[in-house]
Design a protein around this motif. Sequence first.
Motif, PDB file in Angstrom:
ATOM      1  N   ASP A  29    -120.866 -37.914 -98.493  1.00 10.76           N
ATOM      2  CA  ASP A  29    -121.604 -37.439 -97.325  1.00 10.76           C
ATOM      3  C   ASP A  29    -121.950 -38.586 -96.391  1.00 10.76           C
ATOM      4  O   ASP A  29    -121.779 -38.485 -95.177  1.00 10.76           O
ATOM      5  CB  ASP A  29    -122.880 -36.710 -97.747  1.00 10.76           C
ATOM      6  CG  ASP A  29    -122.589 -35.423 -98.497  1.00 10.76           C
ATOM      7  OD1 ASP A  29    -121.548 -34.781 -98.211  1.00 10.76           O
ATOM      8  OD2 ASP A  29    -123.381 -35.060 -99.381  1.00 10.76           O
ATOM      9  N   GLU A  30    -122.469 -39.672 -96.949  1.00  9.54           N
ATOM     10  CA  GLU A  30    -122.895 -40.818 -96.144  1.00  9.54           C
ATOM     11  C   GLU A  30    -121.767 -41.813 -95.905  1.00  9.54           C
ATOM     12  O   GLU A  30    -121.870 -42.662 -95.035  1.00  9.54           O
ATOM     13  CB  GLU A  30    -124.054 -41.532 -96.825  1.00  9.54           C
ATOM     14  CG  GLU A  30    -125.299 -40.707 -96.927  1.00  9.54           C
ATOM     15  CD  GLU A  30    -126.421 -41.443 -97.608  1.00  9.54           C
ATOM     16  OE1 GLU A  30    -126.414 -42.684 -97.641  1.00  9.54           O
ATOM     17  OE2 GLU A  30    -127.326 -40.768 -98.129  1.00  9.54           O
ATOM     18  N   GLU A  31    -120.701 -41.737 -96.716  1.00 11.39           N
ATOM     19  CA  GLU A  31    -119.577 -42.665 -96.650  1.00 11.39           C
ATOM     20  C   GLU A  31    -120.027 -44.111 -96.812  1.00 11.39           C
ATOM     21  O   GLU A  31    -119.573 -45.015 -96.119  1.00 11.39           O
ATOM     22  CB  GLU A  31    -118.773 -42.465 -95.372  1.00 11.39           C
ATOM     23  CG  GLU A  31    -118.125 -41.096 -95.295  1.00 11.39           C
ATOM     24  CD  GLU A  31    -117.251 -40.896 -94.076  1.00 11.39           C
ATOM     25  OE1 GLU A  31    -117.239 -41.754 -93.181  1.00 11.39           O
ATOM     26  OE2 GLU A  31    -116.586 -39.849 -94.028  1.00 11.39           O
ATOM     27  N   LEU A  32    -120.940 -44.308 -97.766  1.00  8.78           N
ATOM     28  CA  LEU A  32    -121.438 -45.647 -98.099  1.00  8.78           C
ATOM     29  C   LEU A  32    -121.395 -45.820 -99.607  1.00  8.78           C
ATOM     30  O   LEU A  32    -121.494 -44.860-100.366  1.00  8.78           O
ATOM     31  CB  LEU A  32    -122.879 -45.825 -97.619  1.00  8.78           C
ATOM     32  CG  LEU A  32    -123.106 -45.780 -96.116  1.00  8.78           C
ATOM     33  CD1 LEU A  32    -124.598 -45.788 -95.817  1.00  8.78           C
ATOM     34  CD2 LEU A  32    -122.419 -46.944 -95.435  1.00  8.78           C
ATOM     35  N   VAL A  33    -121.287 -47.065-100.030  1.00  8.61           N
ATOM     36  CA  VAL A  33    -121.233 -47.362-101.461  1.00  8.61           C
ATOM     37  C   VAL A  33    -122.628 -47.288-102.078  1.00  8.61           C
ATOM     38  O   VAL A  33    -123.618 -47.670-101.463  1.00  8.61           O
ATOM     39  CB  VAL A  33    -120.602 -48.746-101.712  1.00  8.61           C
ATOM     40  CG1 VAL A  33    -121.488 -49.878-101.217  1.00  8.61           C
ATOM     41  CG2 VAL A  33    -120.280 -48.935-103.186  1.00  8.61           C
ATOM     42  N   ASN A  34    -122.677 -46.782-103.284  1.00 10.43           N
ATOM     43  CA  ASN A  34    -123.867 -46.846-104.126  1.00 10.43           C
ATOM     44  C   ASN A  34    -123.516 -47.768-105.281  1.00 10.43           C
ATOM     45  O   ASN A  34    -122.481 -47.576-105.929  1.00 10.43           O
ATOM     46  CB  ASN A  34    -124.237 -45.468-104.687  1.00 10.43           C
ATOM     47  CG  ASN A  34    -124.733 -44.522-103.626  1.00 10.43           C
ATOM     48  OD1 ASN A  34    -125.516 -44.892-102.780  1.00 10.43           O
ATOM     49  ND2 ASN A  34    -124.270 -43.298-103.680  1.00 10.43           N
ATOM     50  N   VAL A  35    -124.362 -48.743-105.537  1.00  8.18           N
ATOM     51  CA  VAL A  35    -124.171 -49.610-106.688  1.00  8.18           C
ATOM     52  C   VAL A  35    -124.852 -48.922-107.870  1.00  8.18           C
ATOM     53  O   VAL A  35    -126.061 -48.724-107.860  1.00  8.18           O
ATOM     54  CB  VAL A  35    -124.749 -51.020-106.444  1.00  8.18           C
ATOM     55  CG1 VAL A  35    -124.590 -51.880-107.681  1.00  8.18           C
ATOM     56  CG2 VAL A  35    -124.065 -51.668-105.244  1.00  8.18           C
ATOM     57  N   LEU A  36    -124.064 -48.531-108.854  1.00  6.51           N
ATOM     58  CA  LEU A  36    -124.586 -47.771-109.991  1.00  6.51           C
ATOM     59  C   LEU A  36    -125.303 -48.652-110.999  1.00  6.51           C
ATOM     60  O   LEU A  36    -126.227 -48.203-111.669  1.00  6.51           O
ATOM     61  CB  LEU A  36    -123.441 -47.013-110.669  1.00  6.51           C
ATOM     62  CG  LEU A  36    -122.669 -46.062-109.774  1.00  6.51           C
ATOM     63  CD1 LEU A  36    -121.484 -45.468-110.532  1.00  6.51           C
ATOM     64  CD2 LEU A  36    -123.571 -44.974-109.230  1.00  6.51           C
TER      65      LEU A  36
END
Length: 64
Positions: A29-36
Amino acid sequence: MRIQADLGKCEGLGMCEAMANDYFEVDEDEELVNVLDDAPPESDRAHVYAAVQACPVQALSLQG
């Protein structure tokens, strides 16, 4: 070592996720990376380093 993501640079291209999906996920949706997990164990550091280096917009870095 800690993973840092510069969301101002991130374009959501997903190279990091393709190479290390245990540590990176691109939010569709945001087209951004999430660092898990921002603190990979020593055994995964080379793998994570390769994924960080693969970012074409240099939105990822390793600190420490």
